[in-house]
Motif scaffolding. Structure first.
Motif, PDB file in Angstrom:
ATOM      1  N   ARG A 106       0.840  -1.210   0.000  1.00 41.47           N
ATOM      2  CA  ARG A 106       0.000   0.000   0.000  1.00 41.47           C
ATOM      3  C   ARG A 106       0.878   1.265   0.000  1.00 41.47           C
ATOM      4  O   ARG A 106       0.633   2.207  -0.748  1.00 41.47           O
ATOM      5  N   ASP A 109       2.525   2.148  -3.390  1.00 42.73           N
ATOM      6  CA  ASP A 109       1.673   2.603  -4.478  1.00 42.73           C
ATOM      7  C   ASP A 109       1.970   4.075  -4.764  1.00 42.73           C
ATOM      8  O   ASP A 109       1.833   4.926  -3.890  1.00 42.73           O
ATOM      9  N   ALA A 141       3.982  -5.366  -5.527  1.00 44.99           N
ATOM     10  CA  ALA A 141       4.260  -3.927  -5.578  1.00 44.99           C
ATOM     11  C   ALA A 141       4.056  -3.423  -7.003  1.00 44.99           C
ATOM     12  O   ALA A 141       4.445  -4.084  -7.962  1.00 44.99           O
ATOM     13  N   ARG A 142       3.462  -2.245  -7.121  1.00 43.30           N
ATOM     14  CA  ARG A 142       3.164  -1.681  -8.438  1.00 43.30           C
ATOM     15  C   ARG A 142       4.227  -0.668  -8.860  1.00 43.30           C
ATOM     16  O   ARG A 142       3.919   0.334  -9.493  1.00 43.30           O
ATOM     17  N   CYS A 143       5.452  -0.932  -8.469  1.00 43.33           N
ATOM     18  CA  CYS A 143       6.566  -0.067  -8.833  1.00 43.33           C
ATOM     19  C   CYS A 143       7.809  -0.938  -8.980  1.00 43.33           C
ATOM     20  O   CYS A 143       7.799  -2.098  -8.549  1.00 43.33           O
TER      21      CYS A 143
END
Length: 153
Positions: A106, A109, A141-143
């Motif tokens: 979270r 993000d 993870a979106r990175c």
């Protein structure tokens, strides 16, 4: 002009020096956020054990869950302070509580890079060099994620 890059560094008790060193070396001009997550399950387990052993007649002031929560907060603050000192420049400090892997994902993000460390056995490269929480973070993870080896200190 490009927007500043934000680097999130996941601080854990056993691997934080390697993560901070990686941020210092690889992101010397970026905004750095140091994140520590306290797992509330430990406090809940202590409270539940106390309640289970002594039933409803136990005295709330003797419940070890509250004491563990206080100690956890102090330990997290000390760890974040040590990490900030090692980084040697201004940074943001975050102390989250909850399920560790969910909180890290979270917090990651919207950042440009997440730095975390392997937390399994160094002498055993492969899937077992990542603990459960780290594996989840790497997978979700979106990175971009920079995964470093911890060094002994």
């Amino acid at each position: 002009m490009t927007a500043p890059t934000t680097v999130l560094v996941w601080i854990t008790e056993s691997t934080w020096p390697a993560c901070v060193d990686a941020a210092r070396e690889r992101a010397p001009h970026d905004e750095v956020v140091l994140l520590h997550v306290s797992d509330d399950e430990v406090v809940a387990a202590a409270h539940d054990a106390y309640a289970g052993l002594l039933g409803r007649g136990g005295r709330p002031d003797r419940d070890p869950g509250g004491r563990l929560e206080a100690l956890s907060g102090v330990a997290a603050a000390d760890l974040l302070e040590a990490a900030a000192h090692r980084l040697g420049r201004p940074c943001e400090l975050l102390d989250h509580h909850g399920r560790v892997e969910d909180e890290v994902v979270r917090a990651a993000d919207g950042v440009d890079l997440l730095i975390c460390a392997r937390d399994g056995r160094i002498d055993r490269p492969g899937p077992h060099s990542l603990g459960r929480a780290t594996r989840f973070v790497v997978d979700h993870a979106r990175c971009p994620v920079l995964l470093v080896w911890p060094h002994g200190e």
